[in-house]
Design a protein around this motif. Structure first.
Motif, PDB file in Angstrom:
ATOM      1  N   ARG A 224       0.846  -1.185   0.000  1.00 27.84           N
ATOM      2  CA  ARG A 224       0.000   0.000   0.000  1.00 27.84           C
ATOM      3  C   ARG A 224       0.887   1.242   0.000  1.00 27.84           C
ATOM      4  O   ARG A 224       1.880   1.292   0.736  1.00 27.84           O
ATOM      5  N   ARG A 234      -2.905   4.244  -2.859  1.00 22.53           N
ATOM      6  CA  ARG A 234      -3.075   3.290  -3.950  1.00 22.53           C
ATOM      7  C   ARG A 234      -2.452   1.960  -3.544  1.00 22.53           C
ATOM      8  O   ARG A 234      -1.702   1.881  -2.558  1.00 22.53           O
ATOM      9  N   ASN A 274     -14.129  -3.897   9.383  1.00 22.16           N
ATOM     10  CA  ASN A 274     -14.584  -2.865   8.461  1.00 22.16           C
ATOM     11  C   ASN A 274     -14.409  -1.509   9.142  1.00 22.16           C
ATOM     12  O   ASN A 274     -15.068  -1.206  10.143  1.00 22.16           O
ATOM     13  N   SER A 292      -8.968  -4.221   1.391  1.00 18.88           N
ATOM     14  CA  SER A 292      -9.114  -2.881   0.832  1.00 18.88           C
ATOM     15  C   SER A 292      -8.679  -1.851   1.871  1.00 18.88           C
ATOM     16  O   SER A 292      -8.323  -2.184   3.008  1.00 18.88           O
ATOM     17  N   PHE A 293      -8.729  -0.564   1.471  1.00 12.81           N
ATOM     18  CA  PHE A 293      -8.297   0.488   2.387  1.00 12.81           C
ATOM     19  C   PHE A 293      -9.282   0.682   3.537  1.00 12.81           C
ATOM     20  O   PHE A 293      -8.935   1.297   4.545  1.00 12.81           O
ATOM     21  N   THR A 294     -10.491   0.161   3.390  1.00 10.59           N
ATOM     22  CA  THR A 294     -11.482   0.266   4.470  1.00 10.59           C
ATOM     23  C   THR A 294     -11.539  -1.001   5.304  1.00 10.59           C
ATOM     24  O   THR A 294     -12.423  -1.141   6.144  1.00 10.59           O
ATOM     25  N   GLN A 295     -10.616  -1.928   5.063  1.00  9.11           N
ATOM     26  CA  GLN A 295     -10.581  -3.180   5.810  1.00  9.11           C
ATOM     27  C   GLN A 295      -9.233  -3.314   6.514  1.00  9.11           C
ATOM     28  O   GLN A 295      -8.184  -3.051   5.921  1.00  9.11           O
TER      29      GLN A 295
END
Length: 614
Positions: A224, A234, A274, A292-295
């Motif tokens: 990341r 990203r 989350n 993901s960036f929210t996990q």
């Protein structure tokens, strides 16, 4: 160079082709070049100056001092046209303007102006070396008067100006295909990434970072990246190699910047949080998973497999117990906010919870454990009792609700039941008490076990021993005496039994030997009878074959003669010495030449006999 001097006529001096003289006259200075003779008044001061040879990599710095503007302009207009000369206006605002000339080699420099001064002429006649820059080198030049900077890069011979402040010669950055640098322009503050492969020469105001290696990701890695200027994040997934941007950096989690892609399959699931909702999620769908960036990745959870005889208890977020049975729930994942219920069972011999075993899988098969405890008899003798208890879990829900250590509860209750029975006997009676009577005192149908969801199948007494060593020693001697007595009795009985078996064997042998003799005699009689019958049949056949015309007495005589002949042949065939008296000799040899059948008529006169009487 020659020189002569006269007070009446003045002086003269001869100078060579590489020499010049400067005459210091009352009205000013004059320069004259060789070769030749030069005449001047004797009150003139004269300086002889030699020409300076310059190589290709050498130069001179000459300061030209002019007193009037006209001479200055004339010197500037004439000197700028000459090859290898560079003028620098050092201080145009000063009263006496100074022009600095840089004289480049290769040439032989001859002073042109009597007011010229060679900089640092005391050191190597003022000759300075140019800077030799290779194709991979550069330097930064700073103008002392206005502070401007510029870069001089090779390959070249660089001649510094008097107003230049020269940095050290530096090597250019030779970047390979896996290296890059971050360049910061100090005049504007902008940053740029310079990737390889290339030979990079920085600009005058560039600040160079250390050389970084490309980020390498294989097919199982990801990372990341965050841009510190915009805050945009990203993600890069392998396989690939790349360079970070000037404002980018890798996001570090748990001292790690490169992470492994998680394989979710039938055996593995991933627990994540989350960040938008704050709830935990369990992802079980088979895939190559990248959070993901929210996990936020929490952990990998393995698939739990239960055998048919195994059970497990889970506790949910509300504190409710969830029972998992190996017959129904053969495999499952532990979902968010669930945890495995664990008990601590005593596994030491005394079951005092000093040594424990953590249990999260409950086995419903028959289980076995040893237990050692102290009992006291009616005569107040302490005895250590070792028992073995076989038990089984029958109701897991009751077991979880009532107790945290089933083995300890079972052993303590069994001990209390045995203690009440032991108190009825003294030491001698208790030691001689059969184990089955002691075991019968344990009530296996007690509600105590049923309330805890367990069942005691069997209790066995393994050992009884006195706690006091002296009493145990005396008791051991008593046991040894009893053992020796039993051993001697057994030994005597064994000896008597062996002797009895020996006599019985001899009697049976004699009986069998008598039976054997009878059988031998009977066999011998039957053999003799068979031999007699065979011999009689043979004689009868011989006599019958001689014919009916020969009398029976003659036939018998012939038979006996043949038998005697056979005896003589047998006697003659062996090397045997036989001594006979005349009375004992009665031997006849009969040669029967012709044998007749019974149908032929045989006359006695036709029989040729040879009778030998000895």
């Amino acid at each position: 160079m020659g020189c002569c001097k006269s007070a009446q006529y003045g002086c003269c001096i001869a100078i060579d082709d590489d020499e010049s003289i400067i005459l210091n006259k009352p009205t000013g200075k004059e320069i004259r070049h060789g070769p030749g003779w030069n005449f001047f008044p004797c009150w003139y001061d004269v300086n002889v100056i030699k020409s300076i040879p310059l190589q290709r990599n050498e130069y001179l710095v000459v300061k030209h001092i002019i007193n009037d503007r006209k001479s200055k302009a004339h010197a500037t207009n004439t000197s700028n046209k000459e090859e290898g000369i560079e003028f620098i206006n050092a201080d145009a605002a000063s009263e006496d303007a100074k022009l600095m000339e840089i004289i480049h080699g290769p040439q032989i420099y001859r002073i042109r102006n009597p007011y010229d001064q060679i900089s640092d002429h005391t050191v190597n006649r003022g000759i300075k070396q140019m800077l030799n820059l290779s194709s991979t080198q550069y330097l930064i030049v700073t103008n002392k008067f206005n502070g401007e900077k510029k870069v001089e890069r090779g390959p070249k011979l660089y001649c510094p100006r008097p107003s230049d402040d020269i940095s050290d010669i530096r090597n250019m950055y030779n970047l390979s295909s896996t290296e890059y640098i971050i360049v910061t322009d100090e005049s504007s503050g902008e940053k740029n990434t310079v990737p390889g492969p290339q030979l990079f020469c920085p600009k005058a105001y560039d600040k160079i970072s250390v050389v970084y290696s490309y980020i390498v990701l294989n097919h199982t890695n990801y990372c990341r990246i965050i841009d510190s200027r915009t805050g945009v994040m990203r993600m890069e997934e392998g396989p690939k190699t790349f360079a970070l941007g000037p404002y980018e950096s890798l996001i570090k989690l748990d001292n790690q910047t490169i992470f492994d892609i998680i394989n979710i399959d039938n055996e593995n699931a991933v627990l994540v949080k989350n960040l938008d909702t704050g709830f935990d999620e369990l992802i079980t769908k088979p895939q190559k998973f990248i959070p993901s960036f929210t996990q936020k990745f929490l952990e990998i959870r393995k698939l739990i497999k239960l055998a048919p005889y195994e059970n497990m208890v889970l506790i949910d977020k509300d504190g409710q117990h969830i029972l998992k049975n190996g017959l129904k729930d053969k495999s499952f994942f532990i979902y968010p906010y669930q945890q495995v219920y664990t008990q601590e069972w005593s596994n030491d011999l005394n079951k005092n919870h000093k040594s424990i075993n953590k249990v999260d899988r409950f086995d419903t098969r028959n289980q076995y454990m040893d237990y050692e405890f102290l009992v006291r008899t009616a005569d107040n003798v302490e005895i250590i009792l070792d028992v073995s208890i076989f038990w089984q879990i029958t109701d897991l829900y009751k077991l979880v609700l009532v107790t945290m250590d089933p083995p300890e509860d079972i052993c303590n209750h069994t001990r209390s039941q045995i203690l009440s029975e032991v108190s009825k006997y003294n030491m001698k009676e208790f030691m001689e008490l059969p184990n089955n009577m002691l075991i019968d005192s344990v009530n296996k149908d007690d509600n105590f076990y049923n309330s805890r969801g367990v069942n005691v199948i069997r209790v066995e007494v393994l050992q009884k021993r006195c706690k006091d060593a002296e009493i145990q020693k005396i008791f051991k001697q008593i046991i040894d005496e009893k053992t020796n007595r039993i051993k001697n009795n057994e030994k005597q009985e064994a000896s008597n039994e062996i002797r009895l078996r020996d006599l019985t064997g001899q009697i049976d042998a004699e009986k069998l030997f008598g039976t054997l003799l009878k059988i031998k005699k009977e066999n011998e009689r039957q053999e003799n009878q068979a031999d007699g019958i065979a011999e009689g049949s043979k004689i009868q056949n011989f006599i019958n074959n001689l014919g009916d015309d020969i009398p029976l007495e003659k036939k018998l005589q012939i038979y006996f003669d043949i038998q005697n002949t056979k005896r003589l042949e047998l006697l003659a065939s062996n090397k045997t010495s036989m001594y006979l008296t005349p009375k004992e000799v009665d031997t006849k040899v009969v040669n029967v030449n012709t044998m007749y059948s019974t149908n032929d008529v045989v006359q006695q006169k036709d029989l040729n006999r040879i009778n030998i009487e000895v």
